[in-house]
Design an enzyme around this catalytic site. Structure first.
Site, mmCIF file in Angstrom:
data_model
loop_
_atom_site.group_PDB
_atom_site.id
_atom_site.type_symbol
_atom_site.label_atom_id
_atom_site.label_comp_id
_atom_site.label_asym_id
_atom_site.label_seq_id
_atom_site.Cartn_x
_atom_site.Cartn_y
_atom_site.Cartn_z
ATOM 1 N N ARG A 22 0.792 -1.216 0.000
ATOM 2 C CA ARG A 22 0.000 0.000 0.000
ATOM 3 C C ARG A 22 0.836 1.283 0.000
ATOM 4 N NH1 ARG A 22 -5.652 0.004 0.884
ATOM 5 N NH2 ARG A 22 -6.301 -1.679 -0.478
ATOM 6 N N ARG A 49 17.079 -6.519 0.576
ATOM 7 C CA ARG A 49 17.377 -6.973 -0.788
ATOM 8 C C ARG A 49 17.783 -5.803 -1.655
ATOM 9 N NH1 ARG A 49 15.029 -12.428 -1.799
ATOM 10 N NH2 ARG A 49 15.761 -12.120 -3.915
ATOM 11 N N GLU A 74 20.452 -10.116 6.848
ATOM 12 C CA GLU A 74 20.676 -10.967 5.675
ATOM 13 C C GLU A 74 21.037 -10.085 4.503
ATOM 14 O OE1 GLU A 74 17.550 -13.539 4.450
ATOM 15 O OE2 GLU A 74 17.446 -14.485 6.400
ATOM 16 N N THR A 105 14.791 -16.615 -1.580
ATOM 17 C CA THR A 105 16.155 -17.120 -1.757
ATOM 18 C C THR A 105 16.082 -18.602 -2.102
ATOM 19 O OG1 THR A 105 16.711 -15.570 -0.017
ATOM 20 C CG2 THR A 105 18.444 -17.071 -0.702
ATOM 21 N N GLU A 155 24.332 -21.490 7.795
ATOM 22 C CA GLU A 155 22.886 -21.694 7.900
ATOM 23 C C GLU A 155 22.490 -22.631 6.769
ATOM 24 O OE1 GLU A 155 20.378 -18.470 8.975
ATOM 25 O OE2 GLU A 155 18.674 -19.228 7.825
ATOM 26 N N HIS A 198 14.372 -21.693 6.150
ATOM 27 C CA HIS A 198 13.667 -21.541 4.875
ATOM 28 C C HIS A 198 12.527 -22.529 4.757
ATOM 29 C CE1 HIS A 198 12.741 -20.226 0.856
ATOM 30 N NE2 HIS A 198 13.569 -19.224 1.071
#
Ligand code: PXP
Length: 251
Positions: A22, A49, A74, A105, A155, A198
């Site tokens: 929005r 990102r 990240e 990812t 990870e 993930h």
């Protein structure tokens, strides 16, 4: 060997996804982070990102300033992200692969072919006192390569396993879980701290929690989705409970 505690990192990216749909200020991902911590999260994860599709620069700065638990940043291994990380100085940085065209990812870092690119990023982050982790495929080769890059943490990407389960592909899911188990065991043996994440939900988090080599789970999309129905606090508390159940099944 005694079983280490298992931490829960809550990824709040998708609160920002809803906000950005929005274009205003609500819902506020920092408010979500505070709530998640109140409900038992041990840390907050956010992915800035390159295309800023969810978390934005000012979210990262506010998270760093306003939350009282560790922030896990990240980031792709790019000069721009490195500059931002060195300025914000989060507790931890997780290097992830990033493609503009992907929805999320999709795989682990190329820690074998990309070694010479990744080493200087890991070095500079470490020199700044930031704990570095590498988001990798759950394979023995990737764990070995991550160690040679000098990151103290890996990870493991659990997406392929979760995807196989969701598709009802039991044989493939079994194989993927064995890969995660073996990679976690090797990481522990090599003295690397091992995280996983993930695609995790209550059931898969419970199973991963039963692997003693894994000490942190980072979970986002499922929890933010659950929050629509139960509220974020209850969703985080239920996740904590699922993880504790999995952990307590270790003999
Ligand atoms: N860990 C890493 C390194 C990720 O990139 C992501 C997704 O942003 C997650 C964990 C969380 O995945 P999910 O949102 O599917 O729980």
């Amino acid at each position: 060997m005694s079983v280490p505690a298992l931490r829960l990192g809550v990824n709040i990216d998708h609160v920002a996804t809803v906000r950005n749909a929005r274009g205003g200020a609500l819902p506020d991902p920092v408010r979500a982070a505070v709530l998640a911590i109140e409900a038992g999260a041990d840390g907050i994860t956010a992915h800035l990102r390159e295309d800023r599709r969810h978390i934005r620069d000012d979210d990262m700065a506010r998270l760093r300033a306003e939350i009282l638990k560790p922030l896990n940043f990240e980031m792709a291994a790019t000069e721009q992200m490195l500059d931002i990380a060195l300025r914000i100085k989060p507790h931890a940085a997780c290097l992830v692969p990033e493609k503009r065209t992907e929805r999320t990812t999709e795989g682990g870092l190329d820690v074998i072919g990309g070694r010479s690119h990744l080493v200087p990023f890991a070095d500079q982050l470490k020199r700044a006192g930031i704990r570095v982790s590498l988001f990798i495929e759950p394979s023995l080769e990737a764990v070995e390569a991550a160690r040679s890059i000098g990151a103290p943490v890996v990870e493991l990407h659990t997406g392929a396993w979760c995807h196989a389960l969701a598709e009802g592909e039991r044989a493939r899911a079994g194989m993927e879980f064995q890969r995660i188990r073996a990679a976690a065991a090797l990481a522990r043996e090599l003295g690397l701290e091992c995280h996983a994440g993930h695609g995790l939900d209550f059931a898969t988090a419970r199973e991963i929690a039963a692997l003693p080599g894994v000490v942190e789970l980072n979970i986002g999309h499922f929890l933010i989705g659950e929050a629509i129905f139960t509220g974020l606090g209850p969703a985080v508390r239920m996740m904590r409970q699922a993880m504790d159940e999995g952990r307590s099944s270790i003999p």
